[in-house]
Design an enzyme around this catalytic site. Sequence first.
Site, PDB file in Angstrom:
ATOM      1  N   TYR A 187     -12.175 -10.019  -1.626  1.00 42.33           N
ATOM      2  CA  TYR A 187     -12.913  -8.765  -1.452  1.00 42.33           C
ATOM      3  C   TYR A 187     -14.370  -9.068  -1.137  1.00 42.33           C
ATOM      4  O   TYR A 187     -14.951 -10.002  -1.700  1.00 42.33           O
ATOM      5  CB  TYR A 187     -12.879  -7.920  -2.728  1.00 42.33           C
ATOM      6  N   ARG A 202     -11.361  -4.880 -14.380  1.00 44.15           N
ATOM      7  CA  ARG A 202     -10.066  -5.556 -14.224  1.00 44.15           C
ATOM      8  C   ARG A 202     -10.220  -6.974 -14.757  1.00 44.15           C
ATOM      9  O   ARG A 202     -11.110  -7.706 -14.335  1.00 44.15           O
ATOM     10  CB  ARG A 202      -9.611  -5.577 -12.764  1.00 44.15           C
ATOM     11  N   ARG A 211     -14.280   1.953   4.919  1.00 47.16           N
ATOM     12  CA  ARG A 211     -13.047   1.190   5.107  1.00 47.16           C
ATOM     13  C   ARG A 211     -11.807   2.078   5.072  1.00 47.16           C
ATOM     14  O   ARG A 211     -10.920   1.968   5.898  1.00 47.16           O
ATOM     15  CB  ARG A 211     -12.919   0.122   4.022  1.00 47.16           C
ATOM     16  N   ARG A 219      -6.216   1.631 -13.136  1.00 45.40           N
ATOM     17  CA  ARG A 219      -4.844   1.846 -12.671  1.00 45.40           C
ATOM     18  C   ARG A 219      -4.134   0.539 -12.315  1.00 45.40           C
ATOM     19  O   ARG A 219      -4.660  -0.287 -11.579  1.00 45.40           O
ATOM     20  CB  ARG A 219      -4.875   2.757 -11.444  1.00 45.40           C
ATOM     21  N   HIS A 222     -16.559   2.492 -14.405  1.00 47.97           N
ATOM     22  CA  HIS A 222     -16.325   1.730 -13.187  1.00 47.97           C
ATOM     23  C   HIS A 222     -17.523   0.843 -12.846  1.00 47.97           C
ATOM     24  O   HIS A 222     -17.497   0.122 -11.853  1.00 47.97           O
ATOM     25  CB  HIS A 222     -16.034   2.719 -12.041  1.00 47.97           C
ATOM     26  N   HIS A 233     -15.284  -4.107   0.471  1.00 48.36           N
ATOM     27  CA  HIS A 233     -15.361  -3.447  -0.828  1.00 48.36           C
ATOM     28  C   HIS A 233     -16.793  -3.162  -1.271  1.00 48.36           C
ATOM     29  O   HIS A 233     -17.011  -2.458  -2.242  1.00 48.36           O
ATOM     30  CB  HIS A 233     -14.650  -4.328  -1.871  1.00 48.36           C
ATOM     31  N   ASN A 263       0.828  -1.212   0.000  1.00 49.14           N
ATOM     32  CA  ASN A 263       0.000   0.000   0.000  1.00 49.14           C
ATOM     33  C   ASN A 263       0.856   1.253   0.000  1.00 49.14           C
ATOM     34  O   ASN A 263       0.536   2.253  -0.663  1.00 49.14           O
ATOM     35  CB  ASN A 263      -0.915   0.018   1.227  1.00 49.14           C
TER      36      ASN A 263
END
Length: 745
Positions: free
Chosen positions: A515, A422, A611, A452, A482, A639, A89
């Site tokens: 997730y 993704r 979160r 990204r 998204h 998530h 991270n």
Amino acid sequence: MHSHAAPAEPLATSPAAQPDPGPPTVTPLLPRAVRAQEVPPDATLEHPSLYFNRELGLLDFNWRVLQQGRDARTPLLERVRFLAITSSNLDEFFQKRVGGLKRQLAAGVQTRSLDGRTPGEQLSMITDAASEMYAALAHAWDRELRPLLRSEADVVVSDWHELTGGQRGALTRYFRENIYPVLTPLAVDPGHPFPFISNLSLSLAVLMRHSARNTMHFARIKVPTTQGRWVPVPESPHAHQFVPVEQLVQANVAELFPGMEVLSASAFRVTRNADVDRDDDESEDLLALISEELRERRFAPVVRLEVERGMPPEVRELLCRELELDDADVYESADMLDHADCTTLADLDLAPFRYDSWEPVVPEALQHEGETEDERNIFAIVRRGDVLVHHPYESFTASVQRLLDEAADDPHVLAIKMTLYRTGGQSPVVQALLRAAERGKQVAVLVEVTARFDEANNIVGAQMMEDAGVHVTYGLVGLKTHSKVTLIVRLEEGKPRTYCHVGTGNYHAKTTRLYTDFGLLTADPEIGRDLVNFFHFLTGYAPDQNYDRLVVAPRDMRRVFQERIRREVEIQQSGGTGRVIAKMNALDDFGMIVELYRASQAGVKVDLVIRGHTRLRPGLPGFSENIRVTSIVGRFLEHDRIFFFGNGGDPEIFMGSADWRGRNLNERVETLVPVVDGALRSRLIDVLHFALNDNRLSWELNGDGQYVQRRPAPGEPEVNYQDVLMRDAVARSRAQAARPWELSV
């Protein structure tokens, strides 16, 4: 860990009535990066003192992750995993957030953040905060986890000097046979310019003297980690013993420079800026633009240099000069560099030191045992009623993947359309789409190539689909897509019928086991019509598309949220009970925070389960005393996004892909769907209920920016939100759905 098979225990209170758990009794206070400012008496809702800094809030989330690695209640190898996640991270933070601020600073941007700080001021605060975190990472590994691995699990990570002579001899032979041939020393002198250092690669800076000429020389060696960071130590009395590969190279580095006297061989690592400027409006080919961006990112400026303690000052100065860095950009480690590689150690097959194994259950509605001769496909099941699935508690393979697999093979299916944020060529989702296209179905996929750090995988997957005849669209100019939606059109009784999936997470089989995400499977014709229109918007020219049930950003989502919050204010002011509960990943949008402040001022009770980071300051008298913010950090990455509005006793609940962030509401194509089925709404209320009553994984945010971990009060049972959901999933899968509590909001 709790048993996963037992039904969930009743909890004492509802989301509306949950008491203040009070401060924990033993939890130490975490360091914090955010610096709250004093609120002046005449402050308006626009005053910078009412907001936390976004970048520093991201670092504070990482402190909560690191604390999972330091918490003795967490299994040992999972503690090591959390340490690795913290390190990864931090790498991403420097690539994206620090990189972006440095680019602003270089361009002379003086625009202040919502909390009133310039890019330069933010970078200065980040340097102090990140340095403290960097040191804490090294301390947690070297002084806590590494000794515990040895004493409790017989997993030993040795330094070279700790090995026996026989072990060093055997490893030297291994070096000569397996590592020496792949090393490429790169000299730096007038005939050899300073070499390119790739992003996040581990290197050695070698300082040496020519024995005959008495001249000083420098070389760089890239440490080979493709075969792993940890080299097994031979003839070991321990169950597992390793030495870091860079120490093996350091110990034998003189063999690469015969005739030279090696004075030092110091490890270092560089982090490059991933915040590359992109102008979508100037590009006619988005795929070519992203490919160019990947190339630019590889050669982007360095934003951080990590060095091991003991590096000679002249070597450090050389690196800073060649990489164009200041002293503030250098992070010195008393321990090894790059703790993200500890993931390999966390993956060791040592069950007593890991979480109890968890296998996602098959949702009750989708169990094959319940299917009849006439209902052997998922379409018949979804026609009976909406199905809500919650990963990783419930199986992605047995639900969403099954839907796609059956759609690909079903001769009655005419078309499959979906968004992929993704993906990759080996994805089972992509394989189902390829199979469908090969069988003559119309398959249309929007692949978001700007996702990204997944751009390369997405490009590979997209090109593979194009080659198979799939209609691939590469996003919209100026907007990142998204949304997580699938539309299937099936011919039934001579007419097309739609089947839909609207989710909160990516169609990625691996992350669905890590997730937490919701997905709604529905044959609702209104949602089907909306998704038909939505895909026309994505693939064609329909900017003014209308939707009856689906909520789409940037067109309508902000307005829908504002209207719901303002309705709660009206209910509160008319003598009712205004109530807002939202669960999401992050909250940084100024407009949404102002709406929540106004709601709090009117007396509306607001619970936010966030979160990651938030700019909102809870508990401020006169502004946010009715707002509570908690963060859940556990074995699964939270998530999912759920939005609850009390609506005077007739709750309205949405789920979907968007957080309350400016980028989600303004710059991305996002989708939400209202959940109208009574049983499914009650189930989502259950989830919020569990989250608000957790006293094991939850952190409560104070108005000064301090997160305090909840702990059970004396005599109170521990309630682990994720354990409760695992037990509940097993109970529902076994058709033991009767609940011993009543819920209210």
